[in-house]
Design a protein around this motif. Structure first.
Motif, short mmCIF file in Angstrom:
data_model
loop_
_atom_site.label_atom_id
_atom_site.label_comp_id
_atom_site.label_asym_id
_atom_site.label_seq_id
_atom_site.Cartn_x
_atom_site.Cartn_y
_atom_site.Cartn_z
N UNK A 1 4.93 9.92 -43.93
CA UNK A 1 4.41 10.07 -42.83
C UNK A 1 2.92 10.79 -43.07
N UNK A 2 2.10 10.48 -42.30
CA UNK A 2 0.46 11.06 -42.39
C UNK A 2 0.47 12.04 -41.44
N UNK A 3 -0.02 13.19 -41.57
CA UNK A 3 -0.29 14.36 -40.80
C UNK A 3 -1.69 14.71 -41.00
N UNK A 4 -2.47 14.61 -39.69
CA UNK A 4 -3.95 15.09 -39.51
C UNK A 4 -4.11 16.13 -38.52
N UNK A 5 -4.71 17.06 -38.87
CA UNK A 5 -4.90 18.31 -37.88
C UNK A 5 -6.53 18.78 -37.81
N UNK A 6 -6.64 19.47 -36.55
CA UNK A 6 -8.06 19.87 -36.40
C UNK A 6 -8.25 20.66 -35.28
N UNK A 7 -9.54 21.26 -34.95
CA UNK A 7 -9.74 22.20 -34.10
C UNK A 7 -10.51 21.45 -32.95
N UNK B 1 0.11 5.17 -31.28
CA UNK B 1 -0.68 5.93 -32.17
C UNK B 1 0.12 7.16 -32.57
N UNK B 2 1.20 7.24 -32.26
CA UNK B 2 2.13 8.44 -32.79
C UNK B 2 2.19 9.36 -31.79
N UNK B 3 2.48 10.93 -32.50
CA UNK B 3 2.70 11.95 -31.92
C UNK B 3 1.57 13.06 -32.03
N UNK B 4 0.84 13.37 -30.86
CA UNK B 4 0.10 14.36 -30.98
C UNK B 4 0.38 15.69 -30.22
N UNK B 5 0.19 16.81 -31.02
CA UNK B 5 0.63 18.01 -30.12
C UNK B 5 -0.67 18.86 -30.17
N UNK B 6 -1.07 19.59 -29.07
CA UNK B 6 -2.02 20.51 -28.83
C UNK B 6 -1.69 21.75 -28.51
N UNK B 7 -1.82 22.89 -29.05
CA UNK B 7 -1.50 24.24 -28.73
C UNK B 7 -2.65 25.12 -29.12
N UNK B 8 -3.16 25.91 -28.01
CA UNK B 8 -4.01 26.89 -28.07
C UNK B 8 -5.40 26.47 -29.07
N UNK B 9 -5.91 25.11 -28.63
CA UNK B 9 -7.15 24.98 -29.19
C UNK B 9 -7.20 23.95 -30.41
N UNK C 1 -1.14 12.83 -25.59
CA UNK C 1 -0.18 13.33 -24.34
C UNK C 1 0.18 14.85 -24.91
N UNK C 2 -0.17 15.89 -24.12
CA UNK C 2 0.03 17.30 -24.27
C UNK C 2 1.18 17.55 -23.92
N UNK C 3 2.09 18.45 -24.71
CA UNK C 3 3.35 18.94 -24.52
C UNK C 3 3.35 20.26 -24.10
N UNK C 4 3.73 20.45 -22.83
CA UNK C 4 3.94 21.68 -22.00
C UNK C 4 5.13 22.45 -22.78
N UNK C 5 4.97 23.31 -23.81
CA UNK C 5 5.94 23.93 -24.54
C UNK C 5 7.13 25.01 -23.85
N UNK C 6 6.09 25.59 -22.67
CA UNK C 6 6.98 26.35 -21.79
C UNK C 6 7.81 25.45 -20.82
N UNK C 7 7.39 24.36 -20.67
CA UNK C 7 8.25 23.61 -19.73
C UNK C 7 9.41 23.02 -20.77
N UNK C 8 9.12 22.45 -21.89
CA UNK C 8 9.99 21.93 -22.87
C UNK C 8 11.13 22.91 -23.37
N UNK C 9 10.86 24.02 -23.71
CA UNK C 9 11.41 25.24 -24.26
C UNK C 9 11.24 26.50 -23.28
N UNK C 10 11.93 26.05 -22.07
CA UNK C 10 11.94 27.44 -21.10
C UNK C 10 12.48 28.75 -21.66
N UNK C 11 13.40 28.62 -22.41
CA UNK C 11 14.14 29.81 -23.03
C UNK C 11 13.48 30.49 -24.11
#
Length: 1848
Positions: free
Chosen positions: A513-519, A272-280, A548-558
């Motif tokens: 590329x197709x980009x879709x965003x929402x709340x 299905x591609x890449x889905x990222x979720x941050x703060x709702x 698949x939700x990305x844990x940004x703190x884990x991926x970019x700890x610094x």
């Protein structure tokens, strides 16, 4: 006259000069610190525009860009310091992408921060209007180029304070053609203490590649780009120090100016591609890999209306042809072209097969502009085609339907109401296809196209008028050419998301590329299921999965915090963009709702969008005001409007589309409308002049050159009803005092006077006059073009008005096209602007008329109110004209022009000024008399006429005597004859002074007979001497270089003088005897690439005539499927009889015949008569004397090439054999053979000498050639200098993907270093051998190498013989080597032998704009091999003296010809056998020869010409023997030459081994003189071109000065095919100035050296041993001695040794040193020269030493005042030779030379030119001037001595 009267007159003269001195027109510039304190308003604006940059230090510039999942956040920070002791205005200027939204701007001054606030545009409008009304430039954002916007602001900063500017903008990066691009434009304008670009990229998917580059990167700056790439993170930084930023050591200029570009892409998971979720908020990226492309059905709808004329139409055709080539075989396509009507290529869509594409390309190339613009009908017809083909099931079910519309204008035919067109198109499409609209140029209604596209599943794109428009069109097509999915629908849980951006897309294209965003509505991500649907190539696309939700703190700890809630801002950015689009295409309610929602979100997220503005309130100033500035977001329509008002400048890629607009143009036309076009500023100024009819104005006045132009105005016939009387120019007077030319141009006629002669031309004529000083071209009822030698070029247009018009009448317009040769003091209403004008425009504000804003202009120290308006330029369209936007200056141009318009009134049409009484030549001395106002008053109005006369007499009396230092005095030949009759004998002068007016050429006939490809041409010319004294009559003819002259004769008074073919060696003595007498004995010279010029002259008695007859023969070669007969004609005067006639006899039958000419017009075309009857064709062209006048030709007479092309019918089998008189000829070129695949290695020379145009053209040609490779071909690419690099280490199949990759590789080839041909070719041979050994290519394929080089081998193995041997051994006869020699420095003979020894051919590629065409043309000849190892066999006992009968290759479109002698006439046993290796099997054909009976085939021709088969055999045998002599052993070579010589003499062919000796008849004072006609080899042609330049008149006209040996000075004059020489004798140590050009600062001095030992009472030779070269303006010094070479430039010091082979290059200097002891130096825009070291003197001669020679190669850029022993001849020298007589030394004739007003004795002599052969040199024939050149050089040789080598 009494003393008192003299005193009175002198006082009166001073008073007049005093009173007429003006101050108006002075340019007053004062520093802002000196501005009066009370100055406000406009004065302050002037202060702002006059910021002294030296007092402002930009301390730091930082660009910080953070990209998080494609969303880019950029912060640009600049810190500046005011170092002055007073307040200063400091500017901040940034360019940002037009797709970006500004989100913040702030200024920090003295600790206080001023922040911009985003407001609704309507609410900000009042502040904007208030700012505008106070004269401030309130708009901060303007369009900048195609893709950028410029944000600029200035602020007043206190003394020694600093300011920090911060601008922030954001954008969502779009994926195009498989990658994202971050573009950062930086222009700091000076070096910066702290400069940094820092970009961080965070992509959780993982990065697949990251590239960084910049347009300003040099080799030194490249390592400063640091790139750190981890799997999911990348950091790119660029931080040069101040020193690294500098353009040069110690200077303030910066290298940092341009675009810093980062490109990258991400890894892509399946599903299905890449889905990222941050703060709702979520964002979904979709670009799946591995999808097959879908077939497309595309209709190209091409606007061909009149506005597409010229370059737009040509670029459209070019782009369309390329796009058609890129169609896939499973695509379907159609072509529609439209203006007021619609034309279709075919009635339905057609499959994109190779044949259909080829046919469509031919159709596309024929599209021509015409008529109006009916967009509605064209698009509806395209829709109808697609619907019909769908209904008829002619299109694949799974395919996409699309229309691509290209137009440049508004609909003005048929349905022109835009909403109606949009509605019609939307209804017709019904959502079933996509419409893409391309708007070409600035006149198109882009908004109309944008809406129409978006309403129909497409998009619109602007195509900018520029040289790269073809690339823009192709680039757009590349984006949409490969659809992957249709009807893409993204489905999310209904209860899980809200406020989703667009989730349905009509198509997904490859590389996008197709980009879709929402709340998110809740945080339960376990239920967040995603479903993606679509239609694919083979089946429906349906994938689903869980986010698949990305844990940004884990991926970019610094990275604790990257920037804000990027998903939310990304969602907002995307939502606003889509709402703005919807506001254009929705219903009325939808538009209102979308606009309101977009505004709300823009304000909420502080985005500057088209609905909002950022208001920046600047700090208060001393007068207590704080001024708001407004930053808006420009829509595309607003960008277009601003470009129309102020055209954009794309200087780096966009030359002007109109040739004449490269230079400024100054014109007056209409009611007189004066327009000053300034292309350098992309702007124009204009003003009108109103005065009473009859007034005469001075337009141009240049006393130094003697050019004056005056014009008289007339009015309407009567006063119109509106009461406004229009006035126009109707008469012009043009004077050139120096040239003695006077012209009067009226609306009825043109009168030209020169040297007491007068010519009258009518506007109804179409004619021309060409003389040594003036060229005049009249286009009937339209225009007059005049070029005055060395001064000016202008056009006068005639505007014809209906004769019965009640008010208006005919008038004229005056357009200056070229003025750069006029002096700096040129003046007049137009002339004062010829050398430019400085001005500033500020305070743009609404004007009285809508669309015409007012502004304030600062020019010539004055403040003017100006209005933006339009005027008409009628050069290209006399009837309607073209709009030119300009700043209009009111009140008769007051303030822009010097003084007032009335100051330019003169008393008569031919009034000129001496400069003494010109009112504008003097200025009132206000600094001496401040109390007297500076006002211009014409003293002529104050002085009685008698006083004026006396005053003029005083001026003449008291003026100092004129000095003629350095003047070049040229006397007329008539005077010369009269003064020297008793000394010289006038006849010899007459011979050199042929008066063509007294010679009537009354007949010229070309008769060409072609019999079975063998052409015999007889050219006959008859001329009459009309005067009552004998005179010289000339004959000149150009013939193909492949032809052999067979006869030449002259008939004079019944007596025939025929040429005789002799062995060249035997003719040599006659040649040398003629040369020693000073005669130009050579009749044949090079003429262009394909021709040779035969010319001679003969003395003909009074009233007698002469008939010249020249005959030549050649075997026509078949190239690309046709034979060509080329006849070059040049008519100097209309003649009684002129005819070209060609008879073609081809027993095989003629397939087609075409005849055309480069000079053909519509009137001449019908005069070509063509008759074809099966096996015979007759072509003739016989214009009358009147028809011979050709308006489009030079001198309006026929001048060019008459070309006949034809081919014959061909049958399968062993070919055609013809037997005549015991000789046979066999033609073999069978039809319908399949092409053999080829394995080709391209070996490309990229050495330093290929730099510039050559390497660019090579890249372009290679890209085009690669596209033409067949899929079954294999290819490799090698580039070489002194190193070799491969594209790949092996040959690769020519798939589309490989060709694309190779094209990208080729485009990156750049030049460097030396030339190692040996290693490169051997490497190519090795690649082909490995390929064969590994069985990686078809067995039945052809191996070939194509080598392209422009120089000699100077690295690695440099012995050409050794290279030839090594290559021959390596190829071992198993492959073909084709060599292309680029330019004139290549050793063509070496390449020719190298090719022929290896089954190939060599070809010269001439340096020219068509080099790409030459390269591609050669490739087309060899690109399609049909047979290999072709063997043609005949009965051994039946034939003898056979020409070559074994050929390694037969290519498509060519032909093999074999000829021989029959031993007997028994044709019954004459069996022929042909064998060869084909693509699918071996070819084997045999049969009995079918003898043609010529009497039967051509019964009316009992004898065509001679035994043509025998002469054809002889021609072919000689050619092949000469080729064999180049590649054989010495014994074989001697035998081949002997045979070729014998046959040449037997058949009277002028070949390289023979000469034709022509004995001219005796005259009264001379014996019969022999002239020699030789055949030039390709080497000799090349040498001649090196000396003369094949197509460079400028190079030919100048003298080339050299000095070498004991100093032997040689002045070569290629235009006269002659040279002058002299020696200088002086003591060792003396230093001479050779060249001195004070204007450019270029100086050459040389020091003399002698032998090591001085021998008393003996000749002691002296030479130059030391040269010093200085160029002050470029900062270059060279110190060249026999020991070493010292180079000083930009503070650097480099020492070179003569034993080196090296090169140095920068912006102004190019040095190339070879170990053959030659140094070549090019100084930018100045001069090119060579210094040679003569060394290796035999050690036995202990008294000899090394010495130097100096050779000038190019000097035409030096000024006309250049001087020195050599320099004085750089711009040519005029001389006459008479009285030839035997000299003291046998074979060295003496003569008398008239030069520089003197008579000197000269001797015919030889000197050595070592520039081509350092060791032995080449003899140069010259006239030797004795006594140290006395009489030839200005002054004496001792006048040129200087005290020091570096004396200026």
């Amino acid at each position: 006259m009494s003393g008192l009267s003299c005193i009175r007159l002198l006082l009166l003269l001073w008073g007049c000069l005093w009173l007429t001195s003006p101050t108006s027109g002075a340019l007053v510039i004062f520093e802002d610190t000196e501005a009066p304190e009370e100055m406000t308003g406009a004065g302050k604006l002037l202060q702002k525009r006059s910021t002294n940059e030296a007092m402002v230090e930009v301390h730091s510039v930082t660009v910080d860009c953070t990209v998080t999942s494609r969303f880019a956040h950029t912060v640009m920070t600049s810190v500046a310091l005011n170092k002055a002791s007073t307040s200063k205005e400091i500017f901040f200027e940034v360019e940002l992408p037009k797709t970006a939204f500004i989100t913040n701007f702030s200024m920090e001054i003295e600790g206080k921060v001023y922040v911009g606030a985003v407001k609704e545009k309507e609410k900000a409008k009042k502040q904007y209007e208030k700012a505008v009304s106070t004269g401030q430039t309130a708009g901060l954002v303007k369009a900048s180029g195609r893709n950028m916007e410029k944000f600029s602001v200035s602020v007043n900063i206190a003394a020694e304070s600093n300011v920090t500017f911060i601008l922030t903008y954001e954008e969502l990066l779009q994926r195009k053609l498989g990658e994202y691009e971050i573009l950062i434009r930086v222009k700091p304008k000076s070096v910066v203490q702290q400069f940094q670009i820092l970009t961080n990229i965070f992509e959780p998917q993982g990065l697949s590649h990251v590239d960084a580059q910049a347009t300003f990167l040099s080799n030194e700056l490249l390592p400063l780009v640091e790139k750190k790439v981890q799997d999911q993170k990348a950091q790119i930084s660029f931080s040069p120090t101040m020193e690294q930023q500098r353009k040069c050591p110690g200077c303030d200029g910066t290298l940092i100016d341009g675009d810093f570009i980062i490109k990258y892409d991400v890894k892509r998971p399946e599903g299905v591609g890449e889905i990222q979720i941050v703060n709702g908020y979520f964002v979904h990226f979709f670009a799946p890999q591995g999808l097959s492309r879908m077939a497309k059905n595309v209709v190209f709808v091409i606007d061909r209306s009149g506005s597409m004329q010229g370059r737009k139409m040509a670029q459209t055709r070019d782009a369309l042809v390329t796009i058609l080539e890129d169609l896939h075989e499973d695509d379907h396509f159609a072509l529609l072209q439209f203006d007021t009507t619609v034309l279709s290529w075919k009635k339905s869509l057609t499959k994109a097969t190779k044949d259909n594409v080829t046919e469509a390309k031919a159709y596309a190339r024929q599209i021509r502009d015409n008529g109006g613009t009916d967009i509605n009908t064209a698009v509806l017809q395209a829709i109808d085609m697609l619907i019909r083909d769908r209904q008829a099931n002619r299109l694949p079910e799974r395919s996409i339907d699309m229309i691509i519309l290209l137009t440049d204008g508004m609909p003005n035919s048929g349905e022109s109401h835009i909403p109606k067109i949009q509605e019609n198109v939307r209804s017709a499409i019904g959502g079933n296809m996509s419409l893409f609209c391309l708007g070409f140029g600035n006149d198109v209604d882009y908004n109309f196209l944008d809406v129409m596209s978006k309403q129909n599943k497409g998009l619109a794109r602007r195509i900018f008028e520029a040289s790269d428009a073809t690339l823009q069109l192709q680039g757009f097509y590349d984006e949409v050419s490969s659809p992957l999915l249709l009807e893409v629908d993204f489905q999310y849980p209904d209860n899980g998301v809200d406020y989703v951006t667009t989730s349905y897309f009509p198509q997904l294209f490859n590389g996008s590329e197709i980009v879709v965003a929402g709340q998110l509505m809740d945080n339960d991500l376990n239920n967040f299921l995603v479903n993606v649907l679509g239609q694919g190539f083979e089946e429906n696309f349906n994938v689903q999965g869980q986010a698949n939700v990305v844990d940004w703190n884990a991926m970019y700890p610094n990275e604790s915090y990257i920037f804000g809630d990027f998903t939310e801002r990304l969602w907002a950015y995307l939502t606003i963009q889509q709402l703005l689009e919807k506001s254009k295409t929705g219903t009325s309610d939808e538009k209102v709702n979308a606009t309101a929602k977009a505004l709300e979100m823009s304000l909420q997220y502080s985005f500057v969008t088209p609905l909002t503005s950022m208001v920046v309130t600047k700090p208060e100033t001393e007068d207590g005001t704080d001024s708001p500035l407004i930053a808006d977001k420009l829509t595309e329509a607003q960008r277009q409007q601003s470009e129309r008002l102020r055209p954009m400048s794309y200087s780096q890629i966009t030359p002007s589309s109109v040739q004449y607009s490269r230079n400024p143009v100054y014109l007056v036309d209409g009611d007189p409308h004066f327009i000053i076009e300034l292309p350098g500023r992309n702007d124009s100024l204009c003003f009108n002049i109103n005065n009473v009819p009859g007034t005469i104005f001075n337009l141009v006045r240049d006393p130094e050159s003697g050019v004056f132009v005056n014009g008289q105005i007339i009015g309407d016939k009567k006063i119109p009803p509106n009461g406004k009387i229009n006035t126009y120019f109707w008469r012009f007077g043009i004077v050139h005092q120096t040239l003695g030319v006077r012209m009067q141009v009226t609306t009825q006629y043109i009168l030209i006077s020169q040297d007491d002669k007068e010519v009258k031309l009518l506007w109804t004529d179409a004619g021309s006059l060409k003389g040594p000083n003036v060229d005049v071209l009249v286009t009937k009822d339209r225009s007059l073009t005049v070029t005055l030698k060395g001064s000016v070029k202008f056009v006068i247009l005639l505007h014809k008005v209906w004769k019965k018009h009640p008010y208006h009448r005919d008038y004229l317009g005056f357009y200056t096209l070229d003025t750069h040769l006029l002096s700096p003091s040129v003046h007049g209403l137009l002339g004062q602007f010829y050398h430019g004008i400085e001005y500033e425009v500020t305070d743009l504000r609404p004007g009285k008329s809508a669309g015409k804003p007012d502004a304030t202009m600062f020019a010539k120290g004055q403040e003017l109110n100006v209005t933006r308006g339009w005027q008409r330029d009628y050069r290209r369209d006399v009837k309607n004209g073209e709009n030119v936007p300009c700043w209009f200056i009111h009140n008769d141009g007051l303030g822009l022009i010097d003084g007032a318009a009335t100051d330019y009134i003169v008393s008569s049409l031919f009034t000129t000024f001496t400069g003494r009484f010109d009112p504008t030549c003097f200025e009132f001395p206000t600094h001496l008399f401040p109390a007297i106002p500076a006002k211009r008053t014409s003293c002529f109005l104050l002085i009685p006429m008698m006083w004026l006369v006396l005053l003029l007499w005083i001026c003449v009396c008291i003026s100092p005597p004129t000095q003629v230092q350095g003047a070049l005095v040229v006397s007329r030949r008539d005077g010369l004859r009269q003064d020297t009759r008793e000394v010289t004998g006038p006849r010899s002068i007459k011979k050199r002074s042929i008066n063509r007016e007294n010679v009537e050429v009354y007949s010229v006939r070309f008769a060409c007979t072609v019999t079975s490809r063998f052409a015999r041409t007889v050219m006959t010319s008859k001329a009459l001497n009309k005067v009552n004294a004998s005179q010289e009559i000339g004959f000149e003819m150009e013939l193909p270089k492949t032809a052999f002259i067979t006869n030449f004769s002259m008939e004079i008074d019944g007596r025939i003088y025929a040429g005789e073919v002799k062995e060249k060696e035997k003719a040599k003595k006659q040649y040398e005897k003629a040369v020693s007498k000073g005669q130009s004995a050579g009749l044949v010279k090079v003429s262009g690439r394909k021709m040779e010029k035969f010319s001679m002259s003969v003395n003909v008695a009074a009233g007698s005539s002469v008939t010249f007859v020249l005959i030549y023969e050649e075997l026509l070669q078949r190239t690309l499927g046709q034979y060509e007969i080329l006849t070059r004609v040049k008519v100097e005067k209309p003649m009684e009889e002129f005819q070209i006639a060609a008879d073609i006899y081809e027993p095989q039958g003629i397939a087609f015949v075409e005849a055309t000419a480069t000079f053909l017009t519509n009137e001449l075309q019908p005069l070509i008569e063509k008759t074809i009857t099966g096996t015979k064709a007759y072509i003739s062209f016989s214009p009358t004397a009147e028809q011979q006048r050709c308006p489009h030709c030079p001198q309006d007479l026929i001048d060019g090439d008459f070309i006949i092309k034809y081919d014959v019918k061909r049958e399968k089998g062993f070919g055609e054999i013809q037997v005549v008189n015991g000789y046979f000829v066999h033609f073999f070129s069978p039809p319908d053979l399949a092409r053999v695949p080829k394995n080709v290695v391209f070996v490309i020379d990229k050495s330093g000498s290929m730099e510039g145009t050559k390497i660019v053209q090579t890249r372009d040609a290679m890209v085009s050639i690669l596209k033409d490779l067949h899929e079954d071909d294999h290819f490799g690419i090698i580039q070489f200098d002194n190193y070799i690099s491969n594209w790949k280490g092996h040959l690769t199949r020519a798939t589309k993907e490989n060709v694309s990759a190779a094209s990208r590789y080729v485009r990156e080839i750049t030049t460097d270093s030396a030339t190692d041909i040996h290693a490169a070719v051997l490497h190519a041979v090795s690649m082909l051998k490995r390929l064969r050994q590994n069985n990686n290519v078809p067995e039945r394929s052809v191996d070939m190498i194509i080598l392209l080089t422009d120089g000699n081998p100077n690295s690695g193995e440099t012995d050409t013989k050794k290279i030839q041997e090594n290559v021959r051994l390596a190829t071992a006869g198993n492959m073909s080597l084709f060599c292309l020699g680029f330019g004139n420095d290549v050793d063509y003979s070496f390449l020719d032998v190298l090719s022929r020894e290896n089954k190939g051919i060599a070809r010269r590629i001439f340096e020219g704009s068509d080099a790409v065409v030459q390269l591609k043309g050669f490739y087309e000849e060899v690109s399609s091999p049909l047979l290999s190892e072709v063997d043609l066999r005949y009965p051994d006992n039946a034939v003898s003296f056979l020409t070559k009968n074994q050929y390694s290759r037969l290519f498509s479109g060519s032909e093999i010809v074999v000829a021989g002698q029959l031993n007997e006439n028994d044709m019954d046993n004459f069996l022929v056998e042909v064998s060869g290796q084909g693509a699918e099997g071996d070819l084997h054909e045999q049969g009995k020869a079918d003898v043609v009976s010529w009497d039967v085939v051509y019964p009316e021709k009992e004898y065509i010409f001679g035994g043509f088969t025998e002469r054809l055999w002889a021609y072919l045998t000689i050619q092949q023997l000469l080729e064999k002599s180049d590649i054989s052993t010495q014994q074989e070579k001697d035998e081949a030459i002997a045979k070729a010589l014998n046959i040449s003499l037997q058949y009277s062919f002028v070949t390289p081994l023979t000469s034709m000796v022509v004995i001219k008849p005796e005259t009264e004072d001379t014996e019969g003189s022999p002239f020699i006609a030789d055949k030039l080899t390709e080497d000799q042609r090349q040498q001649a071109e090196r000396r003369q330049g094949i197509s460079s008149p400028a190079a030919i006209a100048q003298g080339l000065g050299n000095v070498d040996g004991d100093p032997h000075f040689i002045i070569e004059l290629p235009d006269q095919d002659d040279a002058l020489c002299f020696n200088i004798n002086d003591k060792p140590g003396t230093i001479y100035n050779l060249v001195r050009d004070q204007k450019s600062g270029f100086v050459v001095n040389g020091q003399i050296i002698g032998k090591k030992k001085f021998t008393p009472h003996a000749k002691n030779n002296t030479y130059f041993g030391h040269f010093a070269i200085t160029h002050k303006k470029l900062g270059v010094k060279l110190d060249v001695s026999t020991d070493n070479i010292l180079v000083f430039h930009d503070g650097k010091h480099v020492r070179l040794q003569w034993s080196d082979t090296t090169s140095m290059k920068d912006d102004v200097l190019d040095i190339r040193l070879t170990n053959s002891c030659s140094l070549t130096v090019t100084l930018w825009h100045s001069v090119k020269f060579m210094i040679i070291r003569h060394t290796k003197i035999w050690k036995k001669y202990h008294d000899q030493q090394d010495y130097l020679g100096f050779y000038t190669l190019d000097s035409h850029h030096l000024s006309s005042s250049v001087h020195g022993l050599i320099g004085q001849f750089y711009h040519g020298v005029e001389f006459e030779l008479t009285n030839l007589h035997p000299g003291e030394v046998e074979e060295k004739s003496n003569a008398i030379m008239y030069i520089k007003g003197q008579t000197i004795n000269v001797t015919r002599h030889w000197e050595k030119d070592f520039s081509r052969d350092v060791k032995t040199g080449k003899n140069v024939l010259c006239w030797f001037v004795n006594d140290d050149g006395n009489g030839l050089i200005d002054g004496a040789a001792s006048d040129y001595t200087v005290p020091d080598l570096f004396t200026f």
